[in-house]
Design a protein around this motif. Structure first.
Motif, PDB file in Angstrom:
ATOM      1  N   GLY A 124      -2.482  -1.064  -6.907  1.00 41.99           N
ATOM      2  CA  GLY A 124      -1.374  -1.046  -5.976  1.00 41.99           C
ATOM      3  C   GLY A 124      -1.140  -2.334  -5.232  1.00 41.99           C
ATOM      4  N   GLY A 125      -1.999  -3.318  -5.439  1.00 40.05           N
ATOM      5  CA  GLY A 125      -1.804  -4.585  -4.758  1.00 40.05           C
ATOM      6  C   GLY A 125      -0.607  -5.335  -5.294  1.00 40.05           C
ATOM      7  N   ALA A 147       5.895 -10.705   4.829  1.00 46.48           N
ATOM      8  CA  ALA A 147       5.414 -10.253   6.131  1.00 46.48           C
ATOM      9  C   ALA A 147       6.366  -9.206   6.690  1.00 46.48           C
ATOM     10  N   GLY A 148       5.764  -8.159   7.250  1.00 44.25           N
ATOM     11  CA  GLY A 148       6.559  -7.053   7.760  1.00 44.25           C
ATOM     12  C   GLY A 148       6.741  -5.931   6.768  1.00 44.25           C
ATOM     13  N   GLY A 149       6.384  -6.189   5.519  1.00 45.06           N
ATOM     14  CA  GLY A 149       6.556  -5.191   4.471  1.00 45.06           C
ATOM     15  C   GLY A 149       5.394  -4.229   4.371  1.00 45.06           C
ATOM     16  N   SER A 150       5.441  -3.401   3.341  1.00 43.33           N
ATOM     17  CA  SER A 150       4.451  -2.351   3.147  1.00 43.33           C
ATOM     18  C   SER A 150       3.946  -2.336   1.706  1.00 43.33           C
ATOM     19  N   GLN A 153      -2.260   3.262   2.976  1.00 49.62           N
ATOM     20  CA  GLN A 153      -0.893   2.875   3.260  1.00 49.62           C
ATOM     21  C   GLN A 153      -0.919   1.738   4.263  1.00 49.62           C
ATOM     22  N   MET A 154      -0.327   0.615   3.890  1.00 43.21           N
ATOM     23  CA  MET A 154      -0.364  -0.577   4.738  1.00 43.21           C
ATOM     24  C   MET A 154       1.050  -0.932   5.144  1.00 43.21           C
ATOM     25  N   ASP A 155       1.318  -0.847   6.434  1.00 42.22           N
ATOM     26  CA  ASP A 155       2.635  -1.157   6.970  1.00 42.22           C
ATOM     27  C   ASP A 155       2.561  -2.360   7.895  1.00 42.22           C
ATOM     28  N   GLY A 175     -11.568  -4.910  -7.199  1.00 42.07           N
ATOM     29  CA  GLY A 175     -10.582  -5.112  -6.149  1.00 42.07           C
ATOM     30  C   GLY A 175      -9.167  -5.271  -6.657  1.00 42.07           C
ATOM     31  N   THR A 176      -8.240  -5.131  -5.721  1.00 43.41           N
ATOM     32  CA  THR A 176      -6.836  -5.363  -6.014  1.00 43.41           C
ATOM     33  C   THR A 176      -6.305  -6.377  -5.000  1.00 43.41           C
ATOM     34  N   GLN A 177      -5.601  -7.375  -5.494  1.00 44.39           N
ATOM     35  CA  GLN A 177      -5.151  -8.476  -4.647  1.00 44.39           C
ATOM     36  C   GLN A 177      -3.894  -8.092  -3.869  1.00 44.39           C
ATOM     37  N   VAL A 178      -3.946  -8.357  -2.581  1.00 41.60           N
ATOM     38  CA  VAL A 178      -2.777  -8.206  -1.716  1.00 41.60           C
ATOM     39  C   VAL A 178      -2.459  -9.577  -1.127  1.00 41.60           C
TER      40      VAL A 178
END
Length: 114
Positions: free
Chosen positions: A7-8, A13-16, A80-82, A107-110
């Protein structure tokens, strides 16, 4: 035990983003599931956790912006990252423990761009 995070991606910035972690080889419903992250050039840090009963805890840096959840039927954990910011850029890992042994997913890169 296998944990597979996904899911990464790249987000402004400001996104989810919503990360998923699929578990196999464990009695998932009784395990606490944790999310960690490792920013570039830094040590791995704990981000959030959810117990078998659904109780959640968060690092101060993400409290109010991230939400951890689980689906015991699907053997999945979610993050969930907001309101993401550039300091959230990291490789994110899911983790659990069985009989005193830690198990980590790949891992998954964000990446959060400004």
């Amino acid at each position: 035990v296998q944990l597979q995070a996904s899911g990464g991606g790249l987000v402004q910035a400001g996104g989810s983003l919503r990360l998923s972690c699929k578990a196999s080889g464990i009695n998932f419903s009784i395990n606490t599931m944790n999310w960690y992250r490792q920013p570039p050039g830094k040590s791995r840090e704990w981000v959030a956790g959810i117990t078998s009963g659904g109780s959640t805890n968060y690092a101060d840096t993400v409290k109010g912006r991230f939400t951890v959840s689980r689906d015991n039927v699907r053997r999945m954990a979610y993050l969930q990252m907001d309101r993401l910011n550039t300091e959230d850029t990291a490789v994110y890992f899911c983790q659990t423990q069985r009989s005193g042994t830690d198990f980590w997913g790949r891992g998954t890169q964000v990446t959060v761009s400004s």
